[in-house]
Scaffold this motif. Structure first.
Motif, PDB file in Angstrom:
ATOM      1  N   VAL A 117      -4.579  12.268  11.379  1.00 35.16           N
ATOM      2  CA  VAL A 117      -4.218  11.133  12.236  1.00 35.16           C
ATOM      3  C   VAL A 117      -3.746  11.622  13.601  1.00 35.16           C
ATOM      4  CG1 VAL A 117      -2.630   9.199  12.536  1.00 35.16           C
ATOM      5  CG2 VAL A 117      -3.695   9.597  10.305  1.00 35.16           C
ATOM      6  N   ARG A 118      -2.828  12.576  13.607  1.00 41.96           N
ATOM      7  CA  ARG A 118      -2.311  13.056  14.891  1.00 41.96           C
ATOM      8  C   ARG A 118      -3.347  13.903  15.631  1.00 41.96           C
ATOM      9  NH1 ARG A 118       3.457  13.680  12.076  1.00 41.96           N
ATOM     10  NH2 ARG A 118       4.307  11.679  12.761  1.00 41.96           N
ATOM     11  N   GLY A 119      -4.228  14.556  14.889  1.00 38.61           N
ATOM     12  CA  GLY A 119      -5.309  15.285  15.528  1.00 38.61           C
ATOM     13  C   GLY A 119      -6.280  14.343  16.227  1.00 38.61           C
ATOM     14  N   GLY A 160      -3.183  13.734  21.787  1.00 34.90           N
ATOM     15  CA  GLY A 160      -2.320  13.534  22.938  1.00 34.90           C
ATOM     16  C   GLY A 160      -2.363  12.149  23.552  1.00 34.90           C
ATOM     17  N   HIS A 161      -3.212  11.254  23.047  1.00 31.26           N
ATOM     18  CA  HIS A 161      -3.349   9.906  23.612  1.00 31.26           C
ATOM     19  C   HIS A 161      -2.541   8.893  22.806  1.00 31.26           C
ATOM     20  CE1 HIS A 161      -6.484  10.956  26.538  1.00 31.26           C
ATOM     21  NE2 HIS A 161      -6.920  11.788  25.617  1.00 31.26           N
ATOM     22  N   GLY A 162      -1.255   9.149  22.613  1.00 35.75           N
ATOM     23  CA  GLY A 162      -0.407   8.230  21.879  1.00 35.75           C
ATOM     24  C   GLY A 162       0.446   8.955  20.868  1.00 35.75           C
ATOM     25  N   HIS A 163       1.027   8.196  19.959  1.00 37.29           N
ATOM     26  CA  HIS A 163       1.878   8.791  18.922  1.00 37.29           C
ATOM     27  C   HIS A 163       1.710   8.033  17.618  1.00 37.29           C
ATOM     28  CE1 HIS A 163       4.863   5.503  19.285  1.00 37.29           C
ATOM     29  NE2 HIS A 163       4.601   5.554  20.570  1.00 37.29           N
ATOM     30  N   ALA A 218       0.859  -1.183   0.000  1.00 35.09           N
ATOM     31  CA  ALA A 218       0.000   0.000   0.000  1.00 35.09           C
ATOM     32  C   ALA A 218       0.890   1.226   0.000  1.00 35.09           C
ATOM     33  CB  ALA A 218      -0.922  -0.007   1.218  1.00 35.09           C
ATOM     34  N   PRO A 219       0.459   2.298  -0.637  1.00 33.94           N
ATOM     35  CA  PRO A 219       1.335   3.460  -0.778  1.00 33.94           C
ATOM     36  C   PRO A 219       1.421   4.344   0.450  1.00 33.94           C
ATOM     37  CG  PRO A 219      -0.757   3.862  -1.872  1.00 33.94           C
ATOM     38  CD  PRO A 219      -0.786   2.441  -1.394  1.00 33.94           C
ATOM     39  N   LEU A 220       0.468   4.193   1.399  1.00 31.42           N
ATOM     40  CA  LEU A 220       0.420   5.122   2.524  1.00 31.42           C
ATOM     41  C   LEU A 220      -0.076   4.402   3.775  1.00 31.42           C
ATOM     42  CD1 LEU A 220       0.921   8.059   3.234  1.00 31.42           C
ATOM     43  CD2 LEU A 220      -1.422   8.574   2.563  1.00 31.42           C
ATOM     44  N   VAL A 221       0.811   4.204   4.753  1.00 42.25           N
ATOM     45  CA  VAL A 221       0.467   3.459   5.957  1.00 42.25           C
ATOM     46  C   VAL A 221       1.005   4.181   7.183  1.00 42.25           C
ATOM     47  CG1 VAL A 221       0.674   1.262   7.205  1.00 42.25           C
ATOM     48  CG2 VAL A 221       0.548   1.273   4.703  1.00 42.25           C
ATOM     49  N   TRP A 222       0.141   4.306   8.186  1.00 42.28           N
ATOM     50  CA  TRP A 222       0.538   4.881   9.469  1.00 42.28           C
ATOM     51  C   TRP A 222       0.597   3.790  10.522  1.00 42.28           C
ATOM     52  CZ3 TRP A 222       1.888   9.882  10.793  1.00 42.28           C
ATOM     53  CH2 TRP A 222       1.738  10.837   9.787  1.00 42.28           C
ATOM     54  N   ARG A 223       1.581   3.892  11.403  1.00 46.24           N
ATOM     55  CA  ARG A 223       1.721   3.005  12.572  1.00 46.24           C
ATOM     56  C   ARG A 223       1.382   3.848  13.799  1.00 46.24           C
ATOM     57  NH1 ARG A 223       6.334   1.236  15.985  1.00 46.24           N
ATOM     58  NH2 ARG A 223       6.137  -0.995  16.407  1.00 46.24           N
ATOM     59  N   VAL A 224       0.238   3.570  14.398  1.00 49.14           N
ATOM     60  CA  VAL A 224      -0.276   4.397  15.478  1.00 49.14           C
ATOM     61  C   VAL A 224      -0.239   3.612  16.787  1.00 49.14           C
ATOM     62  CG1 VAL A 224      -2.243   5.762  16.276  1.00 49.14           C
ATOM     63  CG2 VAL A 224      -1.794   5.530  13.820  1.00 49.14           C
TER      64      VAL A 224
END
Length: 401
Positions: free
Chosen positions: A342-344, A348-351, A286-292
């Motif tokens: 994503v960060r919004g 503040g509850h994680g990264h 996949a071209p765009l993946v976030w690890r949250v």
């Protein structure tokens, strides 16, 4: 680009001293499989550690292994498996996730502090390092820690090195705790739970005395991609250990949360390898993946908040909700790859870390979670203490680090 392939620590120290004298920056690479993770490194030369491979020593009775950073993970696993042992943090290889290039090595896993689904029970990669040898940015060889399991007095440099993305020092030797390999394993698959209900079940299951070693939740599409005959989402709970114990604990867990499909032994192991490698979310990449990494109790709400603004987002939940993989549609995400949304949603509850994106995007977007000025200043001081000239992996994590 000039390429260096040193054979030992003394050669590395000489290369570093020469690079410092000539003001040449260095990209530190072992197997090269994690080069696409993090911001692109813009270095004048590459220092390749592939010749620093192999086991230095292995004492199965003491559960201690010492290896060089270029040792392939496959070789380490083979040596441990022959003695009925394993790396308890279950290191993922991420070949599918990052494009399939290179050879996963011990140095790469430790540099990125990568851990698999067992992390919630056993701990992270940095919890298993006992000691190391390395070369700093002055070209000085140094050691920290040791080769025995004991309490650490003073500052634990080993934990600082793990997760530093090669920006502080060049590892030349690492000693790790290893663990007995479970005799067998079993995975219980509970179907039809909503995200919120699944997190409630996983939290309660992890707090039972039945020693759940991994917990994950796959929405229906991810479950089907994992080749499971799913009619709706699947929630997975893994149990490991001696066969009679696993059978008893599985039956007791089903009494609490209901029966479902069971994956036994190798089928269970294959399922969790796919979870660790994020294959259920990314069968063809996949071209765009976030690890949250959110507060687990807020994971479902965070994903829902992302989906309100990015309807094409797909999710896979690991570590009982402590790790969420988000695949985004680039057209929806926009030029910042969805960073603001994503960060919004985290509030503040994680990264959140941008795990997969084109190189041009990773060069212009904050790949790693932005930090407060005081913490950024501390990072800069730590970097200057180990690598005062900024030779190692410049910009890999953020500007100046």
């Amino acid at each position: 680009m000039t390429l260096h392939r040193p054979h030992d620590a003394r050669e590395i120290a000489e290369i570093v001293r020469h690079a410092g004298a000539e003001n040449h920056t260095l990209e530190i690479v072992a197997g090269g499989s994690k080069r696409a993770f993090g911001r692109p490194v813009r270095a004048a030369q590459q220092l390749n550690l592939s010749k620093l491979a192999g086991l230095v020593s292995y004492e199965p009775r003491e559960l201690v292994l010492t290896a060089r950073p270029g040792a392939p993970l496959a070789d380490i696993d083979e040596a441990l498996r022959a003695e009925g042992q394993m790396l308890a943090f279950e290191p993922p290889q991420w070949l599918n996730l990052l494009g399939g290039a290179g050879t996963p090595t011990l140095g790469g896993v430790l540099a990125c502090n990568l851990s698999g689904p067992r992390r919630l029970r056993a701990g992270a990669a940095r919890d298993f390092i006992l000691g190391f040898s390395a070369v700093n940015g002055r070209g000085e060889m140094f050691k920290a820690g040791g080769k025995v399991v004991k309490n650490v007095t003073g500052f634990d440099l080993s934990k600082l090195m793990v997760g530093s993305f090669g920006a502080l020092a060049i590892l030349t030797e690492v000693t790790l705790k290893v663990a007995p390999r479970p005799e067998t394993q079993c995975t219980l698959l509970l179907s039809g739970l909503s995200d919120a209900k699944a997190f409630d079940v996983m939290a309660r299951a992890l707090n039972t005395p039945h020693e759940i070693s991994a917990a994950a939740h796959l929405p229906e599409l991810s479950a089907r991609r994992a080749h499971l005959a799913a009619e709706g989402p699947l929630t997975a709970l893994r149990l490991e250990g001696p066969a009679p114990s696993v059978a008893y604990r599985a039956a007791e867990t089903e009494k609490l949360f209901g029966g479902g499909v069971r994956l036994e032994a190798e089928a269970s192991a294959l399922f969790w390898r796919e979870v660790a490698e994020v294959r259920a979310l990314l069968p063809d990449g996949a071209p765009l993946v976030w690890r949250v990494c959110p507060t687990p109790s807020r994971a479902a709400a965070i994903v829902a908040a992302v989906r309100e603004k990015l309807p094409g987002a797909e999710a896979l939940y690991d570590w009982g909700g402590g790790l969420v993989w988000l695949s985004l549609d680039p057209a929806e995400a926009g030029p910042d790859c969805g960073a603001a949304i994503v960060r919004g949603a985290l509030d503040g509850h994680g990264h959140a870390t941008l795990a997969v994106a084109p190189e041009t995007a990773r060069a212009n977007v904050e790949v790693f979670q932005p930090v407060e000025p005081a913490l950024a200043a501390l990072e800069a001081r730590v970097k200057a203490g180990f690598d005062p000239l900024g030779l190692f992996n410049p910009g890999r994590m953020r500007e100046g680090v």
